[in-house]
Design a protein around this motif. Sequence first.
Motif, mmCIF file in Angstrom:
data_model
loop_
_atom_site.group_PDB
_atom_site.id
_atom_site.type_symbol
_atom_site.label_atom_id
_atom_site.label_comp_id
_atom_site.label_asym_id
_atom_site.label_seq_id
_atom_site.Cartn_x
_atom_site.Cartn_y
_atom_site.Cartn_z
ATOM 1 N N GLN A 4 11.101 -5.387 -1.646
ATOM 2 C CA GLN A 4 11.155 -5.850 -3.032
ATOM 3 C C GLN A 4 10.323 -7.107 -3.298
ATOM 4 O OE1 GLN A 4 13.016 -4.396 -5.496
ATOM 5 N NE2 GLN A 4 13.658 -5.966 -6.928
ATOM 6 N N ASP A 5 10.182 -7.967 -2.323
ATOM 7 C CA ASP A 5 9.493 -9.241 -2.530
ATOM 8 C C ASP A 5 7.977 -9.120 -2.484
ATOM 9 O OD1 ASP A 5 11.942 -10.583 -2.729
ATOM 10 O OD2 ASP A 5 12.054 -10.887 -0.558
ATOM 11 N N TYR A 6 7.437 -7.954 -2.132
ATOM 12 C CA TYR A 6 5.990 -7.829 -1.924
ATOM 13 C C TYR A 6 5.393 -6.621 -2.626
ATOM 14 C CZ TYR A 6 6.969 -11.209 1.745
ATOM 15 O OH TYR A 6 7.389 -12.320 2.432
ATOM 16 N N ILE A 7 5.967 -6.212 -3.753
ATOM 17 C CA ILE A 7 5.472 -5.011 -4.423
ATOM 18 C C ILE A 7 4.740 -5.285 -5.730
ATOM 19 C CG2 ILE A 7 7.272 -3.559 -3.423
ATOM 20 C CD1 ILE A 7 8.754 -3.736 -6.107
ATOM 21 N N GLN A 8 4.803 -6.504 -6.244
ATOM 22 C CA GLN A 8 4.320 -6.758 -7.597
ATOM 23 C C GLN A 8 2.802 -6.629 -7.744
ATOM 24 O OE1 GLN A 8 6.161 -6.908 -10.178
ATOM 25 N NE2 GLN A 8 8.141 -7.018 -9.149
ATOM 26 N N LYS A 9 2.044 -6.844 -6.682
ATOM 27 C CA LYS A 9 0.583 -6.773 -6.773
ATOM 28 C C LYS A 9 0.015 -5.463 -6.231
ATOM 29 C CE LYS A 9 0.406 -10.903 -8.489
ATOM 30 N NZ LYS A 9 0.065 -11.088 -9.928
ATOM 31 N N ILE A 10 0.882 -4.542 -5.821
ATOM 32 C CA ILE A 10 0.423 -3.288 -5.236
ATOM 33 C C ILE A 10 0.012 -2.307 -6.333
ATOM 34 C CG2 ILE A 10 1.128 -1.230 -3.945
ATOM 35 C CD1 ILE A 10 2.941 -3.024 -2.295
ATOM 36 N N LYS A 11 -1.188 -1.727 -6.172
ATOM 37 C CA LYS A 11 -1.647 -0.660 -7.053
ATOM 38 C C LYS A 11 -2.463 0.315 -6.212
ATOM 39 C CE LYS A 11 -1.781 -3.112 -11.486
ATOM 40 N NZ LYS A 11 -2.611 -3.404 -12.686
ATOM 41 N N MET A 12 -1.918 1.487 -5.940
ATOM 42 C CA MET A 12 -2.601 2.482 -5.127
ATOM 43 C C MET A 12 -3.286 3.507 -6.025
ATOM 44 S SD MET A 12 -1.165 5.226 -2.332
ATOM 45 C CE MET A 12 -1.037 6.526 -3.583
ATOM 46 N N PRO A 13 -4.626 3.630 -5.954
ATOM 47 C CA PRO A 13 -5.324 4.592 -6.809
ATOM 48 C C PRO A 13 -5.104 6.026 -6.347
ATOM 49 C CG PRO A 13 -6.869 3.543 -5.307
ATOM 50 C CD PRO A 13 -5.550 2.860 -5.104
ATOM 51 N N VAL A 14 -4.872 6.918 -7.297
ATOM 52 C CA VAL A 14 -4.781 8.344 -7.004
ATOM 53 C C VAL A 14 -5.710 9.100 -7.956
ATOM 54 C CG1 VAL A 14 -2.478 8.373 -6.006
ATOM 55 C CG2 VAL A 14 -2.715 8.480 -8.475
ATOM 56 N N GLY A 15 -6.358 10.123 -7.426
ATOM 57 C CA GLY A 15 -7.313 10.916 -8.191
ATOM 58 C C GLY A 15 -8.416 11.406 -7.274
ATOM 59 N N GLY A 16 -9.022 12.529 -7.619
ATOM 60 C CA GLY A 16 -10.073 13.089 -6.789
ATOM 61 C C GLY A 16 -11.297 12.194 -6.713
ATOM 62 N N ILE A 17 -12.094 12.331 -5.641
ATOM 63 C CA ILE A 17 -13.305 11.535 -5.472
ATOM 64 C C ILE A 17 -14.255 11.767 -6.640
ATOM 65 C CG2 ILE A 17 -15.345 11.174 -4.042
ATOM 66 C CD1 ILE A 17 -13.659 11.946 -1.635
ATOM 67 N N GLY A 18 -14.668 10.685 -7.297
ATOM 68 C CA GLY A 18 -15.614 10.779 -8.402
ATOM 69 C C GLY A 18 -15.023 11.292 -9.696
ATOM 70 N N THR A 19 -13.696 11.413 -9.766
ATOM 71 C CA THR A 19 -13.081 11.968 -10.976
ATOM 72 C C THR A 19 -12.268 10.940 -11.754
ATOM 73 O OG1 THR A 19 -11.053 12.663 -9.835
ATOM 74 C CG2 THR A 19 -12.899 14.212 -9.840
ATOM 75 N N GLY A 20 -12.318 9.688 -11.337
ATOM 76 C CA GLY A 20 -11.494 8.667 -11.965
ATOM 77 C C GLY A 20 -10.174 8.498 -11.231
ATOM 78 N N THR A 21 -9.451 7.441 -11.572
ATOM 79 C CA THR A 21 -8.199 7.162 -10.876
ATOM 80 C C THR A 21 -7.135 6.653 -11.842
ATOM 81 O OG1 THR A 21 -8.763 4.846 -10.397
ATOM 82 C CG2 THR A 21 -9.430 6.495 -8.769
ATOM 83 N N ILE A 22 -5.898 6.785 -11.391
ATOM 84 C CA ILE A 22 -4.739 6.162 -12.022
ATOM 85 C C ILE A 22 -4.010 5.423 -10.917
ATOM 86 C CG2 ILE A 22 -2.600 6.527 -13.314
ATOM 87 C CD1 ILE A 22 -3.791 9.257 -14.156
ATOM 88 N N SER A 23 -3.524 4.229 -11.183
ATOM 89 C CA SER A 23 -2.870 3.434 -10.150
ATOM 90 C C SER A 23 -1.356 3.639 -10.169
ATOM 91 C CB SER A 23 -3.157 1.941 -10.348
ATOM 92 O OG SER A 23 -4.526 1.661 -10.139
#
Length: 218
Positions: A37-56
């Motif tokens: 819980q103390d170390y999640i606020q800055k985490i953003k993992m991108p998901v999406g196909g290569i070259g197709t854009g991402t959502i975090s």
Amino acid sequence: MTTIKPLTTLLVALGISSLSFAQSKGMDWPVLKTYDQDYIQKIKMPVGGIGTGTISLTGRGSLEDWEIMNRPAKGFNPTLENRGPVKQKGPFFAIYIEDRKGETQTRLLEGLSDEAYYEGAWGATSNNHGLPRFGHAEFKTAYPFGQVFLSDDDLPVDVVVGAFNPLIPGKIDDSSIPMAILNYTVKNTSDQDITISLTGSIQNFIGFDGKRGEAIKI
């Protein structure tokens, strides 16, 4: 509405264009790193196909940084009002819970936002800042897989928010599918049957790229 019995799991799999429900005993996803819980606020993992854009997928379980309009757009989230620093109504998923007595509760499928987002001359900058969230969140990852484990002392469910995209080393075509997969696993932690419903909400922002243009209102 779906009724889940004690100590069972409900798996909700969401593709970009499909939604399905299935009973499951769980799904083993790889985990290389865990953040409490103390170390999640800055985490953003991108998901999406290569070259197709991402959502975090954030460490709290929210979806941010909608970079799917052919330009960099870190920080952009589709909202009712895309101008200015205040972000009030970005995309979200939520859960509705009803027990056998008819008592109901609703939560965003996210952990608590950092208190810093509630300070500033412009007011709160957190998306959906006035809506209730789960009290505890933990992030586990092994890219391209990310999972957010949500729990709350006042709720009879635990939820796992999972996200991944197709990624097969050496296979460009298979790794470039314009898709992000979301899985919502809900576990009844009480000794009573409960009824739940999951919902998702997103503004139509076709025609708006986060900086230029206007969303088409339909």
